[in-house]
Structure formats: structure tokens, C-alpha cells
Design an enzyme around this catalytic site. Sequence first.
Site, short mmCIF file in Angstrom:
data_model
loop_
_atom_site.label_atom_id
_atom_site.label_comp_id
_atom_site.label_asym_id
_atom_site.label_seq_id
_atom_site.Cartn_x
_atom_site.Cartn_y
_atom_site.Cartn_z
N ASP A 12 0.84 -1.20 0.00
CA ASP A 12 0.00 0.00 0.00
C ASP A 12 0.88 1.25 0.00
O ASP A 12 1.94 1.27 0.63
CB ASP A 12 -0.89 -0.01 1.25
CG ASP A 12 -2.02 0.99 1.16
OD1 ASP A 12 -2.31 1.48 0.06
OD2 ASP A 12 -2.62 1.30 2.22
N ASN A 60 -10.68 -2.84 -6.49
CA ASN A 60 -9.87 -1.83 -7.20
C ASN A 60 -10.41 -1.49 -8.58
O ASN A 60 -10.00 -0.48 -9.18
CB ASN A 60 -8.42 -2.29 -7.33
CG ASN A 60 -7.64 -2.21 -6.03
OD1 ASN A 60 -6.67 -2.94 -5.83
ND2 ASN A 60 -8.06 -1.34 -5.11
#
Length: 228
Positions: A12, A60
Amino acid sequence: MTVPTHVAIIMDGNGRWAAQRGWPRIKGHKAGVQAVERILEAASDAGIRHLSLYAFSTENWKRPPQEVGALMALLRMYLRMFVHQLTKKGIRFHHLGALEGMPSGIQADMKTLEAATAQNTGMTFHLAVNYGSRLELAQAARRCVEDGLRPEQVDEAALGARLWTAGVPDVDLLIRTSGEHRISNFLLWQSAYAELHMTDLLWPDFGPAELQQALDDYAQRERRFGGI
């Protein structure tokens, strides 16, 4: 030192890393792939047998189409480039996630890379693309029904055998970068007893030294799995 058999990483912070430098997000994703290359080498050298990296979740797809398209193009380019590195280190590649819904070219590249590295005997690199743990569990339950199992036959072993990670040891160490403290629908079943290591570093800045720090932290943990 005790080395975890299975390490999973939620990668991330690529976008924030680029934003801090005034660059477009895609440059952060490119830097993130370079971090993947470094960690593959370091994890293999450390004796880790399974490395799972969370690259693209089922959620996503909600990102802007331009970014999703750029990510898919970047993924396809590196899937082809990974062949040399994985072969050199004897690493086996395994796609973790649903093939359905991904561009046909990427599906083909995934299958090609899996076939090209199938005989490698070193670490297994599980790349989670189009992955969501809730979807994985739902599909495993559906397969139990499709396979004609009676209710009393649906147990942990039956579900585990129908997960995308069937035959893979559970996660020992789960790492997340960028200072967030959540697991974001990643390997929920497999991480039931995983040790957690959170770092404020953004993924492109995470390297072999930081991986070793996480491994050192893990080695100090006492794992009781519900016992005394």
C-alpha cells in the site's frame, strides 16, 4: 532464527508516494513494481517458502478507468519481464484470484508464467490480482454444493480444499505498509492466526532491510494458536 513459511504483504502507498513528489500515480505504481523485484529476491534468499503479494483487489476496479488501464498495461509488461528473474532464482509463480473479469491478454500471460515456472522448486510467489477473500470463500462454498457435499461434510477441510490457496500453508506473517491498520479483504481465512506487522513506510520505500526487520519481529513472537 525462526523463518516464517508463508509471508503475505499488502502493498500500500504507491499513489501517496508519487503524490509526495508531485508525480502522477502511475509513477508510484512503477516504483512499486521495482519494490516487488527487490522483495522477491530478499524473500527467496531469506528462506521463505511462500510469498503472497496483494497487487489488485476485486474492489480496485472502482478506481478511475484511466488508472485501471495503466495498471493493467504495467502488470502485463512485468508479467513478461518476471520470467527471467523467477527462473534465475528458481521461483514458482502462482496467480491468486479470479481470472474471470480480467483482460484476456493478462489471463494468457498469467497462465504462461505459471507454466514456465511450474517445475521450479524454490519459493512460490503468489500474486493476488483480481483477488477478494469474501469472493474466494463464497466460491469455495458454492463448489461444495456443486460437488454434491452433504451439509455434515462441509467442514474446514472441505472449504480449505476449494480455496484458491488449496495446498498452500496458512499465512504466518502478514505485513502491511503505509501506516494503515486493516487487512482489506486479503486472505481472511488463511490469516486466522497470522502475526501482524504494520509499518508507516510507503510500499516503494519498503526494501530488503525492512523485510528483515519484519522477520526479526516475527522471530520474537510466541505463537500459541489458542493454546497456553
